[in-house]
Design a protein around this motif. Structure first.
Motif, short mmCIF file in Angstrom:
data_model
loop_
_atom_site.label_atom_id
_atom_site.label_comp_id
_atom_site.label_asym_id
_atom_site.label_seq_id
_atom_site.Cartn_x
_atom_site.Cartn_y
_atom_site.Cartn_z
N ILE A 45 0.86 -1.19 0.00
CA ILE A 45 0.00 0.00 0.00
C ILE A 45 0.89 1.23 0.00
O ILE A 45 1.79 1.34 0.82
N GLY A 46 0.61 2.15 -0.89
CA GLY A 46 1.39 3.38 -0.93
C GLY A 46 1.00 4.35 0.16
O GLY A 46 1.82 4.79 0.96
N TRP A 47 -0.29 4.72 0.22
CA TRP A 47 -0.80 5.72 1.17
C TRP A 47 -2.16 5.26 1.67
O TRP A 47 -3.00 4.82 0.87
N THR A 48 -2.40 5.33 2.98
CA THR A 48 -3.69 4.92 3.51
C THR A 48 -4.11 5.78 4.69
O THR A 48 -3.26 6.20 5.49
N SER A 49 -5.41 6.02 4.80
CA SER A 49 -5.97 6.68 5.98
C SER A 49 -7.09 5.83 6.56
O SER A 49 -7.92 6.32 7.32
N GLY A 50 -7.13 4.55 6.22
CA GLY A 50 -8.13 3.65 6.74
C GLY A 50 -7.50 2.54 7.55
O GLY A 50 -6.30 2.24 7.43
N ILE A 54 3.84 -0.65 3.75
CA ILE A 54 3.05 0.58 3.65
C ILE A 54 4.00 1.77 3.56
O ILE A 54 4.90 1.91 4.37
N GLY A 55 3.76 2.65 2.59
CA GLY A 55 4.59 3.84 2.46
C GLY A 55 4.27 4.90 3.48
O GLY A 55 5.13 5.41 4.18
N TYR A 56 2.97 5.23 3.59
CA TYR A 56 2.53 6.32 4.47
C TYR A 56 1.15 6.00 5.02
O TYR A 56 0.25 5.63 4.28
N ILE A 57 0.98 6.14 6.35
CA ILE A 57 -0.32 5.95 6.97
C ILE A 57 -0.62 7.14 7.87
O ILE A 57 0.24 7.62 8.59
N VAL A 58 -1.87 7.63 7.82
CA VAL A 58 -2.22 8.81 8.59
C VAL A 58 -3.63 8.66 9.17
O VAL A 58 -4.55 8.18 8.49
N ASN A 59 -3.81 9.02 10.45
CA ASN A 59 -5.11 8.99 11.12
C ASN A 59 -5.80 7.64 10.99
O ASN A 59 -7.00 7.57 10.72
N ALA A 60 -5.07 6.57 11.18
CA ALA A 60 -5.64 5.25 11.00
C ALA A 60 -4.90 4.25 11.87
O ALA A 60 -3.90 4.57 12.52
N GLU A 61 -5.40 3.03 11.88
CA GLU A 61 -4.80 1.95 12.65
C GLU A 61 -4.18 0.94 11.70
O GLU A 61 -4.82 0.50 10.74
N ALA A 62 -2.94 0.56 11.98
CA ALA A 62 -2.26 -0.45 11.17
C ALA A 62 -1.92 -1.64 12.05
O ALA A 62 -1.25 -1.49 13.07
N ASN A 63 -2.38 -2.82 11.66
CA ASN A 63 -2.09 -4.06 12.37
C ASN A 63 -1.36 -5.00 11.41
O ASN A 63 -1.94 -5.44 10.41
#
Length: 326
Positions: free
Chosen positions: A9-14, A37-46
């Motif tokens: 994933i490049g960019w995610t906010s989910g 993942i390249g960039y994650i914002v305002n989200a949860e990554a598991n």
């Protein structure tokens, strides 16, 4: 703009969940590159039970699994009010990075840069080569900012770390938080050599906020300039509890000051914190220093509210070889 590239994933906010994945491809990015993942914002990554075998390279914010989350105005280590807070949450467990990770700054075997709410990384290992030309380099995370709490448990770095400036750690390069940072059963097994750089530690280079460390071990030789230690190079402001930890590696400050087997430097801007070191052992030699060199603790100081140091049931078996007077 060439940015935000990831192997999955490049960019995610989910909310993002990744399980049982093996990545073997190469990821190249300008800003923010991650093996998953390249960039994650305002989200949860598991991310759980996954492996990175490919190579990752990016200008800044480069990680074996995640490149970046959130940002601040200048992309530099900032004080708490200057940080743009994000609600990003990282939960990473049972993951391994075997691939090389290369960037300018904020470079880590698992995560390059973490800015958000909470970070929890457990049972994870870096065996890849980590190379950076600038600040914030870590075997697990390069740099942490604006996080309410961060926890590292059963994490190991056995990958080579090469940095050319400041904030280098076997687990975390730098953590700039008012919240707690906790290390349980973490280990660095490789030498870290940055003889002209400040803030170099076998576990963490720089930590702001309450720092808790239990059953952590460094066996690699640690070579830096000012502020160099087998476990923690610098802890600031809110005190620490370091318990049942061991350093067996040689520590060298290469003609500079503030070196120690366990903790190089503590400093408080206020708050009168308590700095506790209990049941810790250093067997590594401490050498090439000129002042503020110690087998357990090198330096404590601040003009206003320096706090209290309590060292109990600790042992130093390393030789202290210095050229200065302190």
């Amino acid at each position: 703009k060439d940015s935000d590239h990831g192997g999955l994933i490049g960019w995610t906010s989910g909310k993002t969940t990744i399980e049982n994945v093996i990545m073997e491809g190469t990821v190249c990015s300008g800003e923010s590159g991650g093996g998953f993942i390249g960039y994650i914002v305002n989200a949860e990554a598991n991310i759980t039970n996954s492996i990175m075998r490919g190579e990752v390279s990016a200008q800044n914010n480069c990680g074996g699994f995640i490149g970046n989350s959130g940002t601040n105005a200048q992309g530099e280590l900032k004080t708490q009010p200057e940080i743009i807070r994000e609600n990003t949450v990282f939960n990473i467990s049972n993951c391994k990075n075997y691939g090389s990770v290369t960037g300018d700054k904020y470079v880590g075997g698992i995560v390059g840069r973490a800015t958000g709410n909470t970070v929890t990384i457990t049972n994870s290992t870096n065996e890849g080569k980590i190379t950076a030309n600038n600040d914030f380099i870590g075997g697990i995370i390069g740099g942490i900012e604006g996080i309410n709490s961060s926890k590292f448990e059963n994490c190991t770095n056995s990958g080579t770390i090469t940095g050319k400036t400041w904030y280098i750690g076997g687990i975390v390069g730098a953590s700039n938080n008012d919240g707690n940072i906790t290390f349980n059963n973490c280990k660095n097994t490789v030498s870290i050599s940055s003889p002209t750089n400040n803030y170099v530690g076998g576990i963490v280079g720089y930590a702001k906020g309450k720092t808790m460390m239990n059953n952590c071990v460094n066996t690699g030789n640690i070579s830096g300039a000012q502020y160099t230690a087998g476990l923690c190079a610098w802890i600031q402001d809110d005190g620490c509890e370091i318990t049942n930890c061991l350093n067996t590696g040689t520590v060298s400050t290469n003609g500079q000051s503030n070196g120690a087997g366990i903790l190089s430097t503590v400093e408080s801007q206020a708050n009168n914190p308590t700095w506790k070191i209990t049941n810790c052992v250093n067997t590594g030699d401490i050498k090439n220093g000129v002042s503020a060199i110690g087998g357990i603790l090198g330096y404590m100081g601040n003009l206003d509210g320096p706090g209290t140091v309590i060292i109990s049931d600790c042992i130093n078996k390393g030789n202290i070889a210095v050229s200065g007077n302190d």
